[in-house]
Design a protein around this motif. Structure first.
Motif, mmCIF file in Angstrom:
data_model
loop_
_atom_site.group_PDB
_atom_site.id
_atom_site.type_symbol
_atom_site.label_atom_id
_atom_site.label_comp_id
_atom_site.label_asym_id
_atom_site.label_seq_id
_atom_site.Cartn_x
_atom_site.Cartn_y
_atom_site.Cartn_z
ATOM 1 N N THR A 88 -9.630 -3.327 10.018
ATOM 2 C CA THR A 88 -9.155 -2.816 8.729
ATOM 3 C C THR A 88 -7.632 -2.740 8.804
ATOM 4 O O THR A 88 -7.025 -2.966 9.860
ATOM 5 C CB THR A 88 -9.697 -1.408 8.438
ATOM 6 O OG1 THR A 88 -9.188 -0.490 9.415
ATOM 7 C CG2 THR A 88 -11.219 -1.394 8.449
ATOM 8 N N ARG A 115 0.818 -1.225 0.000
ATOM 9 C CA ARG A 115 0.000 0.000 0.000
ATOM 10 C C ARG A 115 0.847 1.268 0.000
ATOM 11 O O ARG A 115 0.359 2.334 0.310
ATOM 12 C CB ARG A 115 -0.917 0.000 1.227
ATOM 13 C CG ARG A 115 -1.808 -1.244 1.351
ATOM 14 C CD ARG A 115 -2.821 -1.090 2.492
ATOM 15 N NE ARG A 115 -2.175 -0.890 3.777
ATOM 16 C CZ ARG A 115 -2.570 0.013 4.676
ATOM 17 N NH1 ARG A 115 -3.595 0.809 4.411
ATOM 18 N NH2 ARG A 115 -1.943 0.117 5.831
ATOM 19 N N GLY A 119 -7.062 2.489 3.010
ATOM 20 C CA GLY A 119 -7.176 1.837 1.709
ATOM 21 C C GLY A 119 -5.850 1.323 1.196
ATOM 22 O O GLY A 119 -4.800 1.412 1.860
ATOM 23 N N SER A 120 -5.882 0.796 -0.032
ATOM 24 C CA SER A 120 -4.696 0.185 -0.626
ATOM 25 C C SER A 120 -4.262 0.856 -1.920
ATOM 26 O O SER A 120 -3.233 0.480 -2.478
ATOM 27 C CB SER A 120 -4.963 -1.305 -0.914
ATOM 28 O OG SER A 120 -5.238 -2.011 0.280
ATOM 29 N N THR A 174 -5.807 7.266 4.679
ATOM 30 C CA THR A 174 -6.879 6.276 4.713
ATOM 31 C C THR A 174 -6.336 4.890 5.033
ATOM 32 O O THR A 174 -5.122 4.670 5.079
ATOM 33 C CB THR A 174 -7.592 6.227 3.351
ATOM 34 O OG1 THR A 174 -6.687 5.665 2.379
ATOM 35 C CG2 THR A 174 -8.010 7.613 2.904
#
Length: 728
Positions: A333, A277, A388-389, A386
């Protein structure tokens, strides 16, 4: 392999020396012309005594011409491009050539931070006084010539220890209204490179422009990249004395970072990824205006003004390699990533005047110049990103560091080449620097205000001596002072692994060379020299152990360092030594350096005990670097097989042997073989092929405690590419 190296090195040197005496002739040719195909011999030559508004007499210089049959230009392979320059240490961060990471004589390789990097004479470093990393990326396929000045570049070009490197970009064919060139290359790991350029001349206007794109998945997983570079140059020759040119350059790329490795991870699988990431994205724009005017045959004047604007962005999960980036059990997460962003805006103007005059019956030369530089960097770091990736720079929580960094620099220099006799020149020089730096903003999660100001002004002195023998060979020597201010990163480090000494000081020192260079006929060229660099109050990292037996990295003025040694370059023609009319040639070169880089003062406190650093090796400084190669030239074909050896080095001033995180420790010696091939056909077309790391050596060139690690950064294994090009 060690035995092979010990045997082959003396053999290469003796072979070169022996062949040099096989034939003597005072003429030197730079090209072979066969079957209407001109092949440029890309051996480096030293720069002339005077070139434009620059004086190079008495200095250690190189002049490199790149060729597809001698280096892998499609992926900007630096170890091949600089193979014939002794002592160039290359940090191989990736196999795509997205960054130029070189250093010499004990200087830091990280984004060439201690080298004055230029393009067509103007700087491309982001901030020479506060943050001199070189984020700008020029494709080697666009480069016609690379000019290098070691150590003593401090007077004419700046105060840095690492010297000056200037990329001269190609120009359009002045005999054509429109010319076109294109090369498309593809290779392993879905590598693809496209270089396309146009150029020509219409009346008083000449032009050249290129677009380059490079993509691939990378040798490791999670290491994909997408890079682009643009350039345009429009030059108006308003009369036979003067011209004005507008140039615009841009480079940008986005790269996924596979992360650093511990020693155990590297030993188990050097191709593995520890991060999926992490991303890095610099964007640099450089518009420039160049004015040249020659008042008469003896007086030249030039003014160069350029802007540098852009940004560097990263979003990463930053932690040591032994801590995996996995789903957080409580959050359900991934952990949030850290977002760091820099915004650059700088303006530089340099004006130079050169004049040749009579001193007795001989011509002497004088050059002088002034420089104005102003740079503002907005630094926003340690933002909470974030979970996220993908490449996402949006924030969940504001930046913990928010700073305005400002540099204002005035400089003036003067050098004079006194032609004492027809053979002997003396070139004294002086440079005066006036540097003002200011920092304001907040750090430590925006809880601690920062207000910092530092004003410096100082002179730098130096001189060069040169004796020209009748056969064209030269004996040269020089000594010059150098200076490096401590950088913005020394005030506020971006990573969470480093503690900074609040009492950092600037580094000061000097550089000296003594050498002999030249050629025998067209068959043998050489440059052998000794050097000595004193680097006072050198900044660097130490590994400290606290009372809980936890290791921390500490950035400070470690102590005084000295790098001294020998740099030797030789190249011999194995065919034309015995038959100068031969239609083919086989050239053998050897580029060897020995650098004894050691601390002469310094100590570290470990749990209340002072431990001396005297005698420790300078970080990132191998004792031996050797690159040897065999180049075949015949009509339409040129091909080079290159061998590289780089000795072991250490990543910190403690000379730490082992660290569980991989961020510090030994960087082992390594051996590599590379091959480049170029075949020209039907006058306008050519085919290229390259194989790097032919025998798939397992190695790395650096450990690091910051981006893009921390930990070991594995170098690429075996890779290849093939290409097809056209020029009309």
């Amino acid at each position: 392999m060690n035995t092979l190296y010990k045997i082959s090195l003396p053999a290469l040197l003796m072979l070169c020396a022996g062949a040099a005496h096989a034939q003597k002739n005072k003429s030197v040719k730079d090209t072979l012309q066969l079957d209407s195909v001109i092949i440029r011999e890309s051996r480096p030559k030293f720069l002339p005594n005077v070139s434009g508004t620059n004086i190079f007499a008495g200095k250690k210089t190189f002049d490199i011409f790149l060729d597809a049959g001698k280096a892998n230009l499609a992926d900007n392979n630096a170890r091949m491009a600089f193979a014939k320059v002794p002592g160039v240490n290359v940090w191989e961060m990736d196999g795509a050539g997205l960054q130029l990471n070189i250093g010499t004589r004990g200087t830091d390789t990280h984004r060439s931070i201690e080298t004055n990097i230029r393009q067509n004479g103007y700087n491309t470093n982001s901030d020479m006084a506060g943050y001199p990393e070189n984020h700008y990326n020029v494709p080697f396929q666009a480069v016609s010539e690379i000019q290098i000045v070691r150590g003593s570049a401090a007077l004419q070009f700046g105060s840095q220890f690492g010297g000056m490197l200037n990329f001269k970009i190609k120009e359009g064919d002045s005999t054509k209204v429109f010319g076109f060139e294109s090369e498309q290359s593809a290779g392993s790991n879905r590598f693809f490179n496209s270089y396309n350029a146009i150029g020509g001349k219409v009346g008083k206007i000449s032009y050249y422009a290129f677009y380059s794109a490079r993509t691939g998945d990378g040798w490791r997983p999670d290491a994909a990249f997408n890079s682009r570079a643009y350039y345009a140059n429009i030059k108006y020759q308003f009369n036979d004395k003067g011209s004005i040119a507008f140039q615009f350059s841009r480079s940008d790329y986005r790269q996924q970072i596979a992360g650093g490795l511990t020693d155990a991870q590297f030993d188990a699988n050097n191709r593995q990824s520890t991060r999926t990431r992490n991303f890095f994205n610099p964007e640099i724009n450089i518009p420039a205006l160049l004015f040249n005017y020659q008042f008469d045959k003896n007086t030249k004047f030039e003014v160069t003004s350029h802007l540098l604007s852009g940004q560097r962005n990263s979003v990463q999960f930053i932690n040591t390699a032994n801590i995996p980036d996995t789903v957080n059990a409580s959050l359900k997460t991934f952990n949030p990533r850290q977002v760091d962003r820099d915004y650059y805006r700088g303006f530089t103007t340099e004006a130079r005047l050169a004049h040749t005059y009579k001193l007795g019956d001989l011509n002497s030369s004088f050059t002088a110049g002034v420089r104005y530089f102003e740079q503002t960097t907005k630094r926003k770091q340690k933002g909470v990103g974030t979970v996220g990736s993908d490449f996402d720079l949006s924030l969940v929580k504001d930046y913990g560091i928010d700073l305005n960094l400002h540099t204002l620099n005035y400089a003036a220099f003067a050098e004079n080449m006194f032609q004492v006799t027809r053979e002997f020149t003396v070139t004294p020089g002086v440079r005066f620097e006036d540097i003002h730096t200011k920092t304001s903003g907040v750090i430590v999660n925006r809880t601690v205000p920062v207000s910092y100001k530092n004003d410096r002004n100082f002179p730098l002195f130096g001189t060069g001596l040169q004796y020209q023998f009748k056969d064209g060979n030269q004996l040269y020597g020089n000594i010059s002072q150098a200076y490096r201010p401590f950088l913005y990163a020394a005030v506020t480090p971006a990573d969470q692994l480093t503690i900074v000494d609040p009492n950092m000081k600037d580094s000061k020192g000097y550089s000296a060379d003594l050498g002999y260079r030249g050629h025998f006929s067209t068959v043998f060229s050489f440059d052998v020299s000794t050097f000595y660099v004193f680097y006072g109050k050198r900044a660097g990292t130490l590994t400290q152990t606290d009372a809980n037996n936890v290791n921390h990295l500490y950035l400070t003025n470690i102590g005084d360092g000295v790098a001294k040694g020998v740099e030797a370059y030789t190249e011999v023609s194995l065919i034309r030594s015995f038959d100068k009319t031969a239609g083919s040639d086989l050239r053998l070169f050897n580029s060897l350096s020995y650098t004894h880089g050691r601390y002469t003062t310094g100590a570290i406190n470990q749990n209340g005990k002072n431990i001396s650093l005297v005698g420790n090796r300078l970080e990132g400084t191998p004792d031996w670097i050797d690159r040897a190669g065999l180049t075949f030239l015949s009509g339409h074909v040129s091909s080079t097989l290159q061998y590289s050896y780089v000795g072991k080095s250490f990543s910190d001033a403690n000379n730490t042997l082992v660290n569980p995180t991989g961020a510090t420790g030994v960087v082992p010696a390594y051996h590599l073989f590379d091959w480049a091939f170029n075949y020209g056909f039907l006058k306008n077309y050519h085919f290229t092929a390259n194989v790097n790391n032919i025998f798939n050596a397992k190695y790395f060139t650096r450990r690091i405690n910051m981006y893009p690690g921390p930990g070991i950064l594995p170098a690429d294994g075996r890779t290849f590419n093939v290409g097809f090009g056209v020029r009309i």
